[in-house]
Every structure is written in C-alpha cells, then in structure tokens.
Design an enzyme around this catalytic site. Structure first.
Site, PDB file in Angstrom:
ATOM      1  N   ASP A 111       0.797  -1.220   0.000  1.00 55.75           N
ATOM      2  CA  ASP A 111       0.000   0.000   0.000  1.00 55.75           C
ATOM      3  C   ASP A 111       0.834   1.277   0.000  1.00 55.75           C
ATOM      4  O   ASP A 111       0.341   2.352   0.341  1.00 55.75           O
ATOM      5  CB  ASP A 111      -0.931   0.017   1.209  1.00 55.75           C
ATOM      6  N   ASP A 169      -7.378  -3.684  -5.181  1.00 56.62           N
ATOM      7  CA  ASP A 169      -6.927  -2.413  -4.606  1.00 56.62           C
ATOM      8  C   ASP A 169      -5.509  -2.062  -5.050  1.00 56.62           C
ATOM      9  O   ASP A 169      -5.141  -0.890  -5.140  1.00 56.62           O
ATOM     10  CB  ASP A 169      -6.939  -2.466  -3.075  1.00 56.62           C
TER      11      ASP A 169
END
Length: 386
Positions: A111, A169
C-alpha cells in the site's frame, strides 16, 4: 454499451431535480470544507493521523504510520491548500506529511502508493521540495521488493492462507511506480506496473466486467488458484469499492501508457458500475447485496468513481456521458445526506462509507480515503471548468 451511455445521459439530465441537483457556489463550498476539516485537525493527536469516525466507542479512530490509510489525511490537507491557497493548510499538510517519516522504507506492505504517493506525492507536486521526491523514489524501491517475476504481480498481503494474494486495490499503487520511472529514467518501475496491470486484467475480471477482490496465485506456476473476496458480500459478488479501485486503476494506466486496450477496459468497468448505481449515483457497499436498495451505501466508492470519471471524460469518445455521471455523483456527495457540516461527523467531510462490512469494521462511517478522493474529484471537476 453505446445505447446504455445515451440512456444514462438522458437519465442524468432528467434526474437533476431535488436536493442532489442543487448547485453550491464553489467559494462557499471550499469555505465549508475548510471549516469542517479544521475540526478534524484539532481532534488529532500530535503523533497520530485520523482514520475514521465514529469508532466502536463513539470517538475518532486514530492510527500510525503502519496503517495503509496513513497517507490520506496529509493528501487531503494538500488538496485543501491547492483549493484555497491558505497557508494554514500548507503548514498542516507539511506537519502531517512529516509524521509519516520512515514509511518509505517499509517492505511489508503493497500500500505504499496510498501511504506515500497520496502524501509525499502531493507534497512534491505542490512544493517541489527534493526531500519529498526522494521519499517517493525510496517508496517505489521498497514496493518493488514485493514483485514476483513468475506471477508478474506485486504481492498484496503477507497474512492469510494464500500463497501469493493479489487484490484489486493494488492497482492504485501502480501510479507511483510510473511516476518514479519518469523521474529517474529507470524503466524497471514502469515494467513492473505494466506487468501487474496485465496479469490483473487477465485474471481478476468476470465476463460482465465486475471484479473479484482477491486472486491467489501459485508462485511455482504463476497461475491463479483461487478467486475470492475479503471485504465483499461473497466470493462471487461485486464489492462496491473494489469495482471503483479497478475503474480508477485502469483509467490511470491508460493515462500512463497510452495503450488503447486500457481505455477500453476502463470504459467497460465504468459502464458496469454506472448501470448498477442507484438513482442518486452513490454506490452500494456491494452491488449484489440481496437487501438492495435497503442496504449500506459507500461514499468512498462513489468518490473514487467520480474522480476516475472526470479523468475518463477527458479521453473517451463518450466524454459527455461520463462527465455528466461524474457531476451527478459529486452533486449527491455535496448534499446533506452525504456531506457533513458544522463540525458533525468528527470533522470528516463525507458520511456513509463502508470499510469492511463482513468484519463489521468501519460500517457507515466517515473515513479518510473517502474525503481524499472526494477532494480530488472536486479539483478535477474545477480544472475541467477552466
């Protein structure tokens, strides 16, 4: 698909009545947003950043730099500086970005695009300070440690029973790699991003262009072995925010590569989302929830979708339909139903986002990434007007 877009355009024009169709003058809006976010800033401890509100005890959920959402508050404050020119927001954004020092060296997470590019990326874009650029380059180097050449993807999680999990994602973290290749002249970052996008395109999408949340790969063969959800209703459902991540991701990939196949994919994913939205254009938390329409909305998914639609409208032949849809979503998000005012919602801008419904975590709350993409959508909307 073209017939659907024409019908969508007609529907949007005819539905712009009532509260969701009301216009608000932009100076007034930015003043209200600024006042609201200052409430959030004042509630934030010196060593934390705000993640969501309310938590299970009715207060703010704060977090540190090991959380995947840690970069969004700084990014939102940089956006507020961009929108207002107010030095308060520049100083607040700098202070919040500095709280993240060290995150660029993390190799335990995929991330880093969220954590670093949303914070340091906007910081460098608006100030040009070299230390911000250096942090982004280092974060890209850290992210590349998660790339597996056999699979052709960046590994998403280090937890769970998967051999090599990749979540939709992860498309959002590729923009940082493209940027770093351009800045450094080293193609390795771009090559990894393109490979990840291509493998995800091959394995994540169903025939209707909805996406699986998680695909688990065998690292010996590089082939997918399981397709599941983690945050959606079930393994075969279309988790709302997951669809938005994929849509935004491939819209961005087209911008970075100019490859028409990605534009086609972005349009197909976007069309799937648009034809499944409710009347007010704000996404359900999962498009296959049997309780629709009486189920949770996800303002974060709506904000991500709107931001991507504004960008897609600049490159697609169907630009008018996509632009109208984006404006309709933003109009809904600006309404009293979704936008908090007068210090409510803990200072977060948007209400009614859903984080992890199966885990009953952050359900129907204000959340930092909803605000980030909402502000980005507003900036893109304004840029298209000038």
């Amino acid at each position: 698909m073209r017939t659907f877009l024409i019908l969508l355009t007609i529907a949007i024009i005819s539905s712009c009545s009532g509260e969701k169709g009301k216009e608000i003058e932009f100076p007034q809006l930015t003043e209200e947003l600024s006042d609201q976010l200052k409430v959030l800033v004042e509630a934030t401890p010196e060593d934390k950043v705000p993640r969501s509100y309310p938590d299970k005890d009715g207060g703010h959920r704060m977090t540190g730099i090991r959380d995947w959402t840690c970069g969004f508050p700084a990014g939102s404050y940089w956006f507020m500086y961009e929108l207002t020119g107010d030095e308060y927001w520049k100083n607040t954004a700098m202070e919040t970005t500095e709280k993240l020092e060290g995150v660029q060296y993390f190799t335990h997470t995929h991330d880093l695009g969220f954590m670093v590019f949303c914070s340091y990326g906007n910081a460098y874009r608006l100030t040009g300070k070299e230390e911000y650029k250096d942090a982004i380059i280092q974060a890209s180097e850290s992210l590349l440690t998660r790339f597996n050449p056999k699979v052709g993807c960046l590994r998403s999680w280090d937890h769970g029973e998967w051999d090599f999990p990749v979540i939709i994602d992860n498309m959002m973290n590729l923009e940082m790699l493209f940027w770093t290749s351009e800045v450094t002249g080293d193609p390795k970052y771009r090559d990894a991003a393109v490979s990840h996008a291509d493998v995800t395109l091959k394995n994540h999408f169903r025939d209707d262009w909805s996406t699986y949340h998680v695909v688990g790969y065998d690292t010996l063969t590089g082939e997918p072995v399981v397709k599941q959800t983690h945050q959606g209703l079930n393994d075969d459902s279309a988790w709302g925010r997951g669809q938005a991540w994929g849509f935004y991701g491939y819209t961005m990939i087209y911008r970075e590569t100019g490859d028409e196949k990605y534009l086609d994919v972005a349009e197909k994913i976007g069309d799937f989302i648009l034809k499944n939205l409710p009347e007010d254009m704000v996404s359900y938390w999962d498009f296959d929830d049997p309780n629709i329409p009486d189920t949770y909305r996800d303002a974060s998914a709506a904000a991500i979708t709107a931001s991507a639609l504004f960008e897609l409208s600049t490159v697609s032949e169907n630009k008018e339909a996509y632009l109208k849809a984006a404006n309709e979503i933003v109009a809904s998000l600006n309404s009293e139903k979704y936008r908090a005012k007068d210090g409510a919602n803990g200072g977060f801008l948007l209400k009614h986002s859903v984080g992890h419904k199966p885990n009953e975590s952050e359900v129907d709350v204000g959340i930092n990434y909803a605000d980030y993409y909402y502000l980005e959508a507003l900036i893109r909307q304004q840029n298209l007007k000038h």
